[in-house]
Motif scaffolding. Structure first.
Motif, PDB file in Angstrom:
ATOM      1  N   ARG A  30       0.858  -1.373  -0.438  1.00 32.84           N
ATOM      2  CA  ARG A  30       0.132   0.641   0.267  1.00 32.84           C
ATOM      3  C   ARG A  30       0.329   1.323  -0.176  1.00 32.84           C
ATOM      4  O   ARG A  30       0.732   2.421  -1.179  1.00 32.84           O
ATOM      5  N   ARG A  31       1.889   1.471   0.825  1.00 33.67           N
ATOM      6  CA  ARG A  31       2.808   2.593   0.569  1.00 33.67           C
ATOM      7  C   ARG A  31       3.691   3.055  -0.491  1.00 33.67           C
ATOM      8  O   ARG A  31       4.149   3.498  -1.312  1.00 33.67           O
ATOM      9  N   LEU A  32       3.706   1.406  -1.096  1.00 32.96           N
ATOM     10  CA  LEU A  32       4.549   2.092  -2.075  1.00 32.96           C
ATOM     11  C   LEU A  32       4.261   2.198  -3.696  1.00 32.96           C
ATOM     12  O   LEU A  32       4.277   2.136  -4.711  1.00 32.96           O
ATOM     13  N   THR A  33       2.436   2.527  -3.513  1.00 34.86           N
ATOM     14  CA  THR A  33       1.487   3.136  -4.489  1.00 34.86           C
ATOM     15  C   THR A  33       1.327   5.219  -3.932  1.00 34.86           C
ATOM     16  O   THR A  33       2.270   5.380  -5.025  1.00 34.86           O
ATOM     17  N   GLY A  34       2.448   5.428  -3.448  1.00 34.35           N
ATOM     18  CA  GLY A  34       3.371   6.615  -3.170  1.00 34.35           C
ATOM     19  C   GLY A  34       1.453   7.417  -2.810  1.00 34.35           C
ATOM     20  O   GLY A  34       2.559   8.790  -2.868  1.00 34.35           O
ATOM     21  N   VAL A  35       0.466   7.261  -2.158  1.00 30.60           N
ATOM     22  CA  VAL A  35      -0.814   7.778  -2.464  1.00 30.60           C
ATOM     23  C   VAL A  35      -0.847   7.954  -1.014  1.00 30.60           C
ATOM     24  O   VAL A  35      -1.507   6.423  -1.013  1.00 30.60           O
ATOM     25  N   PRO A  36      -0.593   8.422   0.342  1.00 28.12           N
ATOM     26  CA  PRO A  36      -0.973   8.620   1.492  1.00 28.12           C
ATOM     27  C   PRO A  36      -2.523   7.819   1.298  1.00 28.12           C
ATOM     28  O   PRO A  36      -3.786   8.427   0.741  1.00 28.12           O
ATOM     29  N   PRO A  37      -3.596   7.003   2.336  1.00 33.59           N
ATOM     30  CA  PRO A  37      -5.109   6.830   2.705  1.00 33.59           C
ATOM     31  C   PRO A  37      -5.456   8.750   3.109  1.00 33.59           C
ATOM     32  O   PRO A  37      -4.901   9.206   3.569  1.00 33.59           O
ATOM     33  N   SER A  45      -7.120  11.695 -11.341  1.00 27.06           N
ATOM     34  CA  SER A  45      -6.181  10.928 -11.642  1.00 27.06           C
ATOM     35  C   SER A  45      -5.294  10.910 -12.015  1.00 27.06           C
ATOM     36  O   SER A  45      -4.679  10.005 -13.023  1.00 27.06           O
ATOM     37  N   ARG A  46      -4.397  12.346 -11.714  1.00 28.52           N
ATOM     38  CA  ARG A  46      -2.657  11.976 -11.379  1.00 28.52           C
ATOM     39  C   ARG A  46      -2.714  10.864 -10.406  1.00 28.52           C
ATOM     40  O   ARG A  46      -1.045   9.867 -11.287  1.00 28.52           O
ATOM     41  N   ASP A  47      -2.884  10.631  -9.513  1.00 23.97           N
ATOM     42  CA  ASP A  47      -2.728   9.982  -8.485  1.00 23.97           C
ATOM     43  C   ASP A  47      -2.959   8.822  -8.766  1.00 23.97           C
ATOM     44  O   ASP A  47      -1.503   7.394  -8.994  1.00 23.97           O
ATOM     45  N   LEU A  48      -3.751   7.994  -9.957  1.00 24.43           N
ATOM     46  CA  LEU A  48      -4.047   7.075 -10.172  1.00 24.43           C
ATOM     47  C   LEU A  48      -2.736   6.413 -11.150  1.00 24.43           C
ATOM     48  O   LEU A  48      -2.154   5.006 -11.267  1.00 24.43           O
ATOM     49  N   LEU A  49      -2.411   7.221 -12.028  1.00 29.20           N
ATOM     50  CA  LEU A  49      -0.832   7.094 -12.985  1.00 29.20           C
ATOM     51  C   LEU A  49      -0.649   7.140 -12.203  1.00 29.20           C
ATOM     52  O   LEU A  49       0.652   5.752 -12.464  1.00 29.20           O
ATOM     53  N   ALA A  50       0.281   7.517 -11.235  1.00 26.13           N
ATOM     54  CA  ALA A  50       1.540   7.560 -10.095  1.00 26.13           C
ATOM     55  C   ALA A  50       1.041   6.672  -9.267  1.00 26.13           C
ATOM     56  O   ALA A  50       2.398   5.840  -9.752  1.00 26.13           O
ATOM     57  N   MET A  51      -0.096   6.454  -8.559  1.00 33.88           N
ATOM     58  CA  MET A  51       0.698   4.339  -8.610  1.00 33.88           C
ATOM     59  C   MET A  51       0.187   3.523  -9.682  1.00 33.88           C
ATOM     60  O   MET A  51       1.375   2.640  -8.658  1.00 33.88           O
ATOM     61  N   ASN A  52       0.796   3.958 -10.637  1.00 32.25           N
ATOM     62  CA  ASN A  52       0.655   2.579 -11.402  1.00 32.25           C
ATOM     63  C   ASN A  52       2.320   2.756 -11.030  1.00 32.25           C
ATOM     64  O   ASN A  52       2.980   1.486 -11.711  1.00 32.25           O
ATOM     65  N   ARG A  53       2.541   4.043 -11.661  1.00 30.33           N
ATOM     66  CA  ARG A  53       4.092   4.333 -12.272  1.00 30.33           C
ATOM     67  C   ARG A  53       4.891   3.759 -11.065  1.00 30.33           C
ATOM     68  O   ARG A  53       6.153   3.187 -11.289  1.00 30.33           O
ATOM     69  N   ASN A  54       4.566   4.013  -9.959  1.00 36.52           N
ATOM     70  CA  ASN A  54       5.399   3.800  -9.174  1.00 36.52           C
ATOM     71  C   ASN A  54       5.512   2.533  -8.366  1.00 36.52           C
ATOM     72  O   ASN A  54       6.100   1.858  -8.142  1.00 36.52           O
TER      73      ASN A  54
END
Length: 579
Positions: free
Chosen positions: A212-219, A225-234
């Protein structure tokens, strides 16, 4: 809305179906228009002529009614609401053609524009910039496609920022054909902003909280939508996973939260590599490596690699532990290495082990390390001397190049500082600093690059400094025209001993000669490693060829030393960017 196109049509457009060497078929004739935009849009909006030359007059007139209506809509898209369209049937040889003669009339202009966005939305940079750029000007011709793009663009940007229930309470485009004027009014009700809800990650190789922390987006972060892409990239960039699919469950959103489902496919646990290459600095070289991408569910990694050439042999290993609080950006490395180098009548065997903290974020790399270095060096015929050092150091780097394999724009720099104190298990006290900067600048088809490097060692016991920390230069990646690490102070016997100071600079220009794959280059390098601050800089200049290979830049250079000696030009071969 009628379709907009970019096809080039004449003032008279003929549409229809033809068959080679067959009987004539009806063709629609359009006349009267001179504006290419209107010709194109009207032409693309016309219905297909689907009848034969024997069609009845009633059939042709029904087609003309449909064509006239389509032409009217196509003209209105560009603000022409008072067009005169005259349908007719024209005889041609053994056939009759439908025809439209069109007079566009005066264009409708924008009389007023009102865009009402609540304060939180007005403060969003992307929305503010978009509205400022796309807002129609009063007095400009009406373009319905531009109005649609403005309306839809505002809503799209707001929804991508988490206002998923946003809607227009007012969206009006009011046209008065009598006065050829139009008024635009938009009012947005954004609703409440959504947050990320539960994130479910389908995987079994890591602890759930680590993944979960490796997604880079805190709970609980605001949904974008930018953070959705960041989750994939991270997640993809961690080497744990071969592929990642991130899907927001928009139909299950409630209580202003959007659950997210992530499907992952793990990489193989272990990877192997074999390498081979050649450079004029070190000659042929081979290497091998092994990496354990995930040792345990805490995401630990282990790797080992070796590299062998006639000049240098190296074996190193490291064990990486991601920092639990921020595993995406921070890690701890426990490492060890053994090297042997035999060059310029200097033979060195060194071993080091240590630990370092590394943080990587936004192209910046920061690290702190401590290691123990044991160095055994023999200069020429002098007896070998062994010295140990407990070293503490740090590094700050920035990587801003547009392409790691073939950069054409951007900058990169690296600064490091390390030292040891004699009372702390060290043969001598010293402080060593090094700074490097380089950049690429495209100007038309030309690509200019430059680099500069400087170093200094502060110590009262330079004779005890390990060879690996002294400065040498010359060769493929420093001062071309000189042999590898041949620029250095010499002792009484002529043996190169390395310098306390380093200064190197280079300028290069490249020009494409075969598309964007082959380049010619010209360059000049200057620098030296020295102990006496008044030492002379050595300069080399030359020309070369660059090939954009699938694995990076292949460089072939011929450089001439410009120090007044009778030295012959040197050939330099290398793979990869100059820095």
């Amino acid at each position: 809305m009628p379709r907009l196109g970019a096809a080039r049509l004449g003032a008279a457009l003929l549409l229809g179906t033809t068959t080679a060497m067959a009987a004539p078929t009806p063709q629609l004739q359009l006349t009267g228009l001179s504006d290419s935009r209107l010709i194109t849009n009207v032409g693309l909006s016309m219905p297909r002529v689907g009848f034969s030359c024997q069609a009845s007059t009633a059939h042709i007139r029904r087609y003309l009614d449909a064509a006239s209506e389509a032409a009217e809509e196509a003209l209105q898209a560009y603000g022409y609401f008072n067009a005169r369209i005259r349908p007719s049937i024209q005889r041609r040889a053994e056939c009759r053609d439908p025809a439209l003669d069109i007079e566009a009339g005066p264009v409708t202009t924008i009389e007023a524009v009102s865009i009402d966005l609540p304060e939180p939305i007005r403060e969003i940079d992307s929305v503010r910039a978009f509205v400022a750029e796309q807002r129609p000007s009063v007095g400009a011709p009406l373009d319905q496609a531009a109005y649609d793009a403005l309306r839809d663009g505002i809503l799209s940007r707001v929804q991508k920022l988490g206002y998923l229930d946003a809607r227009f309470t007012r969206r009006e485009l009011v046209v008065d054909p009598a006065t050829q004027s139009a008024r635009i009014a938009l009012a947005l009700a954004p609703g409440s902003r959504y947050r990320f809800g539960e994130v479910v990650i389908e995987q079994s190789i890591l602890e759930p909280e680590l993944a979960r922390r490796l997604t880079g987006v805190p709970p609980g972060a605001a949904y974008t939508s930018r953070d959705l892409l960041a989750m994939n990239r991270n997640l993809t960039g961690t080497e744990y996973f071969e592929s990642v699919s991130v899907r927001p469950m928009l139909d299950q959103r409630e209580n202003l939260e959007v659950p997210v489902e992530i499907t992952t496919y793990p990489n193989p646990r272990t990877s192997y590599e074999l390498r081979a290459g050649y450079a004029t600095d070190v000659g042929p070289r081979v290497g091998a490596g092994v990496k354990r991408r995930y040792v345990n569910k805490r995401g630990h990694q282990w790797s080992a690699r070796t590299e062998l050439s006639a000049i240098e042999q190296r074996l190193e290993t490291s064990y990486t532990i991601p920092r639990a609080a921020d595993p995406l950006r921070e890690r701890y490395d426990i490492y060890a290495r053994v090297t042997r180098e035999d060059n310029n009548d200097i033979v060195t065997t060194a071993a080091a082990s240590g630990v370092q903290w590394v943080r990587e974020a936004d192209r910046w790399t920061r690290s702190l390390f401590t290691e123990y270095l044991l160095d055994r060096t023999r200069y020429g015929d002098e007896p070998a001397e062994s010295n140990g050092f407990a070293i503490l150091g740090g590094r700050l780097g920035y990587q801003g190049l547009d392409d790691a394999l073939f950069p054409t724009e951007g900058v990169v720099f690296d600064v490091s500082l390390q030292g040891a104190a004699e009372p702390v298990a060290s043969a001598a006290s010293f402080v060593r600093g090094r700074a490097f900067a380089g950049g690429y600048l495209p100007v038309g088809k030309w690509i200019f690059s430059g680099r500069a490097e400087a170093g200094v060692i502060v110590t009262d016991q330079f004779d005890k400094m390990p060879r690996s920390l002294r400065f040498f230069t010359g060769g493929d990646r420093s001062v071309r025209g000189y042999e590898y690490e041949s620029l250095s102070p010499r002792d009484e016997d002529g043996t190169r001993t390395g310098g306390k100071y380093l200064l190197v600079g280079s300028l290069e220009a490249m020009f494409p000669v075969v598309e964007d794959d082959w380049y010619l280059a010209a360059f000049v390098d200057s620098g030296n490693a020295y102990t006496d601050p008044e030492a002379e800089l050595k300069t080399g200049a030359g020309v070369g060829v660059r090939w954009r290979s699938p694995v990076g830049i292949l460089r072939v250079d011929i450089a001439q030393p410009l120090d007044g000696s009778d030295g012959l030009p040197m050939l330099h071969l290398g793979l990869g960017a100059a820095f």
